[in-house]
Design an enzyme around this catalytic site. Structure first.
Site, PDB file in Angstrom:
ATOM      1  N   THR A  27      -9.749  -3.989   2.496  1.00 49.21           N
ATOM      2  CA  THR A  27      -8.676  -3.157   1.942  1.00 49.21           C
ATOM      3  C   THR A  27      -7.324  -3.775   2.313  1.00 49.21           C
ATOM      4  OG1 THR A  27      -8.284  -1.655   3.818  1.00 49.21           O
ATOM      5  CG2 THR A  27     -10.129  -1.120   2.348  1.00 49.21           C
ATOM      6  N   ALA A  44      -5.958  -6.000   0.618  1.00 49.68           N
ATOM      7  CA  ALA A  44      -6.284  -7.423   0.446  1.00 49.68           C
ATOM      8  C   ALA A  44      -5.250  -8.192  -0.364  1.00 49.68           C
ATOM      9  CB  ALA A  44      -7.659  -7.554  -0.215  1.00 49.68           C
ATOM     10  N   GLY A  88      -0.625 -10.301   3.285  1.00 51.18           N
ATOM     11  CA  GLY A  88      -0.682 -10.460   4.737  1.00 51.18           C
ATOM     12  C   GLY A  88      -2.056 -10.688   5.337  1.00 51.18           C
ATOM     13  N   VAL A 122      -6.449   3.847  -0.462  1.00 46.28           N
ATOM     14  CA  VAL A 122      -7.347   4.300   0.617  1.00 46.28           C
ATOM     15  C   VAL A 122      -7.077   5.737   1.052  1.00 46.28           C
ATOM     16  CG1 VAL A 122      -7.757   1.974   1.536  1.00 46.28           C
ATOM     17  CG2 VAL A 122      -5.888   3.360   2.486  1.00 46.28           C
ATOM     18  N   TYR A 154       3.881   5.586  13.172  1.00 50.91           N
ATOM     19  CA  TYR A 154       2.991   4.420  13.039  1.00 50.91           C
ATOM     20  C   TYR A 154       2.134   4.228  14.293  1.00 50.91           C
ATOM     21  CZ  TYR A 154       1.730  -0.510  12.229  1.00 50.91           C
ATOM     22  OH  TYR A 154       1.038  -1.702  12.058  1.00 50.91           O
ATOM     23  N   THR A 197       4.027 -11.418   8.249  1.00 51.56           N
ATOM     24  CA  THR A 197       3.584 -10.924   6.934  1.00 51.56           C
ATOM     25  C   THR A 197       4.755 -10.157   6.300  1.00 51.56           C
ATOM     26  OG1 THR A 197       2.916  -8.703   7.601  1.00 51.56           O
ATOM     27  CG2 THR A 197       1.293 -10.467   7.960  1.00 51.56           C
TER      28      THR A 197
HETATM   29  P1  NAP Z   1       1.230  -6.104   4.379  1.00 51.01           P
HETATM   30  O1  NAP Z   1       1.492  -7.545   4.166  1.00 51.01           O
HETATM   31  O2  NAP Z   1       2.242  -5.101   3.988  1.00 51.01           O
HETATM   32  O3  NAP Z   1      -0.179  -5.749   3.678  1.00 51.01           O
HETATM   33  C1  NAP Z   1      -0.664  -4.435   3.600  1.00 51.01           C
HETATM   34  C2  NAP Z   1      -1.319  -4.269   2.251  1.00 51.01           C
HETATM   35  O4  NAP Z   1      -1.868  -2.929   2.182  1.00 51.01           O
HETATM   36  C3  NAP Z   1      -0.324  -4.369   1.093  1.00 51.01           C
HETATM   37  O5  NAP Z   1      -0.866  -5.158   0.054  1.00 51.01           O
HETATM   38  C4  NAP Z   1      -0.156  -2.929   0.650  1.00 51.01           C
HETATM   39  O6  NAP Z   1       0.170  -2.770  -0.700  1.00 51.01           O
HETATM   40  C5  NAP Z   1      -1.544  -2.405   0.911  1.00 51.01           C
HETATM   41  N1  NAP Z   1      -1.564  -0.931   0.909  1.00 51.01           N
HETATM   42  C6  NAP Z   1      -0.585  -0.079   1.285  1.00 51.01           C
HETATM   43  N2  NAP Z   1      -0.977   1.191   1.096  1.00 51.01           N
HETATM   44  C7  NAP Z   1      -2.220   1.138   0.578  1.00 51.01           C
HETATM   45  C8  NAP Z   1      -3.147   2.115   0.155  1.00 51.01           C
HETATM   46  N3  NAP Z   1      -2.849   3.422   0.210  1.00 51.01           N
HETATM   47  N4  NAP Z   1      -4.343   1.721  -0.318  1.00 51.01           N
HETATM   48  C9  NAP Z   1      -4.645   0.396  -0.411  1.00 51.01           C
HETATM   49  N5  NAP Z   1      -3.810  -0.586  -0.051  1.00 51.01           N
HETATM   50  C10 NAP Z   1      -2.606  -0.213   0.444  1.00 51.01           C
HETATM   51  O7  NAP Z   1       0.941  -5.823   5.913  1.00 51.01           O
HETATM   52  P2  NAP Z   1       0.099  -6.648   6.994  1.00 51.01           P
HETATM   53  O8  NAP Z   1       1.037  -7.091   8.012  1.00 51.01           O
HETATM   54  O9  NAP Z   1      -0.840  -7.588   6.352  1.00 51.01           O
HETATM   55  O10 NAP Z   1      -0.722  -5.428   7.605  1.00 51.01           O
HETATM   56  C11 NAP Z   1      -2.138  -5.349   7.523  1.00 51.01           C
HETATM   57  C12 NAP Z   1      -2.608  -4.376   8.598  1.00 51.01           C
HETATM   58  O11 NAP Z   1      -2.271  -4.925   9.878  1.00 51.01           O
HETATM   59  C13 NAP Z   1      -1.923  -3.015   8.526  1.00 51.01           C
HETATM   60  O12 NAP Z   1      -2.853  -2.019   8.836  1.00 51.01           O
HETATM   61  C14 NAP Z   1      -0.852  -3.103   9.593  1.00 51.01           C
HETATM   62  O13 NAP Z   1      -0.511  -1.858  10.083  1.00 51.01           O
HETATM   63  C15 NAP Z   1      -1.557  -3.964  10.619  1.00 51.01           C
HETATM   64  N6  NAP Z   1      -0.669  -4.661  11.552  1.00 51.01           N
HETATM   65  C16 NAP Z   1       0.256  -5.547  11.113  1.00 51.01           C
HETATM   66  C17 NAP Z   1       1.074  -6.194  12.045  1.00 51.01           C
HETATM   67  C18 NAP Z   1       2.109  -7.206  11.659  1.00 51.01           C
HETATM   68  O14 NAP Z   1       2.892  -7.620  12.541  1.00 51.01           O
HETATM   69  N7  NAP Z   1       2.166  -7.666  10.445  1.00 51.01           N
HETATM   70  C19 NAP Z   1       0.943  -5.893  13.395  1.00 51.01           C
HETATM   71  C20 NAP Z   1      -0.002  -4.975  13.791  1.00 51.01           C
HETATM   72  C21 NAP Z   1      -0.808  -4.366  12.862  1.00 51.01           C
HETATM   73  P3  NAP Z   1       1.729  -2.546  -1.090  1.00 51.01           P
HETATM   74  O15 NAP Z   1       2.423  -3.812  -0.682  1.00 51.01           O
HETATM   75  O16 NAP Z   1       1.676  -2.299  -2.549  1.00 51.01           O
HETATM   76  O17 NAP Z   1       2.173  -1.346  -0.285  1.00 51.01           O
END
Ligand code: NAP
Length: 255
Positions: A14, A16, A19, A72, A165, A200
């Protein structure tokens, strides 16, 4: 078929389209899995499949990767996806990666109820709904599986401006540990990864000054690359981690 540590497995990812989720599709497919890329933004999930899987790098023998639209936080959307997957693949995915996530940062004293709720709907309830739907399918099909939930290091330590968050991500840790206890008897493992500061689109919104301050607290002195998280996702998905469940792994550069 590509020989790899998840060869021949079907993996649902998910979030996908961007990032960490996109990088997970890349590494899982490199390691031989067939990847189902699901995202709220369908076009970005398609791009992941077309440009960021092993299929895109020239191999045509890595399985039948596919992209789907998925919210989701919405039960109907999850059930629609489930029905489509059953039709297409005839069996449930045995690797489930919960990477969809959002931030709606604000100071506690200013945070709106809507921004609290939306973050919990996606990060916590979304992880719950996906786990419940696909773990149920695995138990009914008597298949073993591995679920990897993407929490965050701020779920453990907290962070200014992220009461919503960090609470949602702490919830993911508790839920992961509880699910692991319940699902162990079905040979379904459940683990969580706690990424630190990963480069990301999600961190693009962080002000430059805050970023500089963060970097000083990271012993490795840099942001993480999404692929560095994806390598851990793939290890936890594979039988290389067959005796690991209910745990959390920090991928933070030492933060
Ligand atoms: P990202 O680049 O924003 O990717 C997240 C993806 O999830 C985006 O494509 C987003 O789509 C999609 N999304 C949002 N709401 C959704 C929904 N309701 N159903 C399905 N898809 C949805 O962020 P990322 O950094 O890769 O984050 C991935 C995970 O890692 C997240 O759970 C985040 O909290 C966690 N995380 C990230 C970091 C960091 O530093 N980057 C650190 C700790 C944890 P849209 O763009 O259209 O909203």
């Amino acid at each position: 078929m590509v020989a790899g540590i998840v060869s021949g497995r079907l993996a649902l990812v998910t979030g996908a389209g961007s990032g960490i989720g996109r990088a997970a599709c890349q590494v899982l497919s490199r390691e031989g899995a067939t990847v189902i890329a699901a995202d709220k933004d369908y076009e970005s999930a398609v791009e992941t499949i077309k440009k960021h899987t092993a299929l895109a790098s020239g191999s045509n023998a890595v399985g039948d990767h596919c992209a789907f639209e998925l919210d989701v936080s919405n039960t109907k959307s999850i059930l629609d996806l489930f029905t489509k997957l059953q039709r297409q693949y005839k069996a449930p995915p045995t690797i489930i990666i919960n990477s969809a996530g959002i931030t709606r940062d604000n100071w506690l004293l200013k945070l709106s109820e809507d921004d609290f709720n939306s973050v919990h709907d996606v990060n916590l309830k979304g992880t719950f709904l996906i786990m419940q739907t696909f773990a149920k399918a695995l138990t009914e099909a008597s298949l073993p599986g591995s679920i990897v939930n993407i929490s965050s290091i701020v779920g453990k330590y907290g962070n200014m401006g992220q009461t919503n968050y960090s609470a949602s991500k702490a919830g993911v840790i508790g839920m992961t540990k509880s699910a692991a206890k319940e699902l162990g008897k079905f040979n379904i493992r459940v683990n969580a990864i706690l990424p630190g500061f990963i480069d990301t689109p999600m961190v693009k919104t962080v002000p430059e000054k805050v970023k500089e301050g963060m970097l000083k607290l990271i012993p490795l002195g840099r942001l993480g690359d999404p692929t560095e998280v994806a390598e851990m996702i793939t290890f936890l998905s594979s039988d290389k981690s067959s005796y690991i469940t209910g745990t959390t792994v920090e991928v933070t550069g030492g933060f």
